[in-house]
Design an enzyme around this catalytic site. Structure first.
Site, PDB file in Angstrom:
ATOM      1  N   GLU A 160       9.445  -5.137   4.282  1.00  0.00           N
ATOM      2  CA  GLU A 160       8.914  -4.002   3.965  1.00  0.00           C
ATOM      3  C   GLU A 160      10.098  -2.897   4.599  1.00  0.00           C
ATOM      4  O   GLU A 160       9.753  -1.649   4.571  1.00  0.00           O
ATOM      5  CB  GLU A 160       7.712  -3.750   4.555  1.00  0.00           C
TER       6      GLU A 160
ATOM      7  N   HIS B  40      -3.029  -2.419  -5.753  1.00  0.00           N
ATOM      8  CA  HIS B  40      -2.789  -1.538  -4.613  1.00  0.00           C
ATOM      9  C   HIS B  40      -4.070  -0.915  -4.143  1.00  0.00           C
ATOM     10  O   HIS B  40      -3.974   0.323  -4.013  1.00  0.00           O
ATOM     11  CB  HIS B  40      -1.734  -0.605  -5.205  1.00  0.00           C
TER      12      HIS B  40
ATOM     13  N   ASP C  79      -1.181   2.086   2.050  1.00  0.00           N
ATOM     14  CA  ASP C  79       0.049   1.545   2.527  1.00  0.00           C
ATOM     15  C   ASP C  79      -0.376   0.299   3.314  1.00  0.00           C
ATOM     16  O   ASP C  79      -1.502  -0.049   3.404  1.00  0.00           O
ATOM     17  CB  ASP C  79       0.892   2.380   3.428  1.00  0.00           C
ATOM     18  N   GLY C  80       0.661  -0.939   3.355  1.00  0.00           N
ATOM     19  CA  GLY C  80       0.509  -1.922   3.928  1.00  0.00           C
ATOM     20  C   GLY C  80      -0.272  -3.225   3.074  1.00  0.00           C
ATOM     21  O   GLY C  80      -0.368  -4.298   3.409  1.00  0.00           O
ATOM     22  N   ASN C  81      -0.108  -2.992   1.590  1.00  0.00           N
ATOM     23  CA  ASN C  81      -0.535  -3.954   0.623  1.00  0.00           C
ATOM     24  C   ASN C  81       0.203  -5.309   0.670  1.00  0.00           C
ATOM     25  O   ASN C  81      -0.331  -6.204   0.592  1.00  0.00           O
ATOM     26  CB  ASN C  81      -0.583  -3.304  -0.548  1.00  0.00           C
ATOM     27  N   GLY C  82       1.513  -5.033   0.693  1.00  0.00           N
ATOM     28  CA  GLY C  82       2.406  -6.151   0.806  1.00  0.00           C
ATOM     29  C   GLY C  82       2.280  -7.138   2.060  1.00  0.00           C
ATOM     30  O   GLY C  82       1.770  -8.292   1.611  1.00  0.00           O
TER      31      GLY C  82
ATOM     32  N   ALA D 203      -1.144  -8.607   1.521  1.00  0.00           N
ATOM     33  CA  ALA D 203      -1.426  -9.498   0.141  1.00  0.00           C
ATOM     34  C   ALA D 203      -0.469 -10.933   0.895  1.00  0.00           C
ATOM     35  O   ALA D 203      -1.155 -12.149   0.690  1.00  0.00           O
ATOM     36  CB  ALA D 203      -0.381  -9.374  -0.849  1.00  0.00           C
ATOM     37  N   ARG D 204       0.288 -10.987   1.707  1.00  0.00           N
ATOM     38  CA  ARG D 204       0.910 -12.118   2.345  1.00  0.00           C
ATOM     39  C   ARG D 204      -0.030 -12.933   3.203  1.00  0.00           C
ATOM     40  O   ARG D 204      -0.003 -14.106   3.229  1.00  0.00           O
ATOM     41  CB  ARG D 204       2.452 -11.983   2.904  1.00  0.00           C
TER      42      ARG D 204
ATOM     43  N   TYR E 180      11.582 -12.304  -4.629  1.00  0.00           N
ATOM     44  CA  TYR E 180      10.262 -12.048  -4.745  1.00  0.00           C
ATOM     45  C   TYR E 180       9.877 -10.721  -5.477  1.00  0.00           C
ATOM     46  O   TYR E 180       8.782 -10.951  -6.196  1.00  0.00           O
ATOM     47  CB  TYR E 180      10.050 -11.615  -3.352  1.00  0.00           C
TER      48      TYR E 180
END
Length: 310
Positions: free
Chosen positions: A54, A180, A184-187, A190-191, A216
């Protein structure tokens, strides 16, 4: 998830994962001190890579100093320090939930997001209440008013699915970032959710690496167009690599060694084995900038693809 019986993940890769899972199961219970070391190492590398994907500029060593020594790194922003400590705390919480076999729901999703973005976002832990546009996305994120319903559908699908766990984890990851749900912070979330799902089903956690950031995002974009296959195989490869790392704790023929060292016992050069590793024919993992494999894996490669006389 596909409505057909066709598996998205390559059969050879799934078979290798299945074989490693059986081997890992035969090693249980893994000693507590060994599990502790595995946890600390995975927590560190996951935190570093997930943040680096990110745009966080902390190095792996700097991340380690922040998490283990509580040090402040000169020249790095306060936000980057907070991102490191938050993501590590969220990893710990994710593992707690996974060990309890907790099902993923709205409460868990929002709790993990709150930990990840605490002190960074004003709406930490709350679904977004405005529309956003994601740079490079194939299509726009859904209208904010639809998020609760779409998340309901996602939670229901992953709860009732009958697909392979890695396929489901891949679907969860992609669909989550596609919706989404947070500003913010979704990635990062998700991980963590991907790992929560996998660990709850006895798989080791996966680490999606900064070096593979381009691949990715390319695989996620393919999934945006309806083709989940590349992303499912990308996640499966990450599962396969971490299984190799977990199995290496038993030592012996499963101990990970640099290809330079292993090549001396084969008819091949280090460069040739590195090529086969990149092609996925030799079971190997890249640690830092160096490919590692095991005597077991090299022997298997020789029996299937090369000369049997070492």
């Amino acid at each position: 998830m596909a409505d057909t019986d066709t598996q998205l993940i390559k059969g050879e890769l799934l078979a290798r994962i299945s074989e490693k899972m059986k081997q890992l199961d035969s090693m249980r219970p893994i000693p507590a001190d060994v599990l502790g070391r595995l946890h600390e190492e995975t927590r560190l590398v996951h935190t570093y890579h997930s943040n680096a994907i990110e745009g966080n500029t902390l190095t792996l060593q700097e991340t380690k100093l922040i998490l283990e020594e509580g040090l402040t790194i000169g020249g790095k922003s306060l936000r980057e320090h907070i991102e490191a400590t938050n993501n590590a705390k969220a990893f710990d919480r994710m593992e707690e939930l996974a060990k309890k076999k907790c099902s993923i729901d709205h409460i868990i999703i929002q709790e993990i997001h709150e930990i990840v973005t605490r002190g960074i976002l004003e709406d930490a832990g709350r679904y977004r209440t405005r529309n956003v546009r994601i740079t490079g996305a194939v299509k726009s994120s859904p209208d904010w008013s639809k998020i609760a319903k779409l998340m309901d559908e996602l939670i229901e699908k992953i709860t009732e699915n009958s697909e392979h766990p890695i396929e489901t984890a891949s679907f969860l990851h992609h669909r989550f970032v596609e919706i989404h749900p947070f500003s913010d912070g979704n990635g990062r979330v998700a991980r963590l959710l991907t790992n929560l799902y996998l660990i709850a089903r006895d798989y080791p956690p996966v680490v999606l690496k900064k070096e593979d950031r381009g691949k990715y995002y390319k695989c996620l974009r393919a999934a945006d167009t309806g083709n989940l296959g590349p992303f499912a195989n990308y996640i499966a490869k990450a599962v396969d690599e971490n299984l190799t790392l977990y199995l290496s704790i038993s030592g012996g023929n499963d101990e990970l060694l640099p290809l330079k060292e292993l090549a001396m016992e084969t008819p091949y050069s280090q460069e040739y084995l590195s090529l086969r590793a990149r092609q996925g024919l030799l079971d190997a993992v890249k640690i830092g900038k160096t490919w590692h494999s095991s005597k077991h894996a090299v022997g298997q490669y020789l029996s299937e693809h090369g000369k049997k006389d070492i």
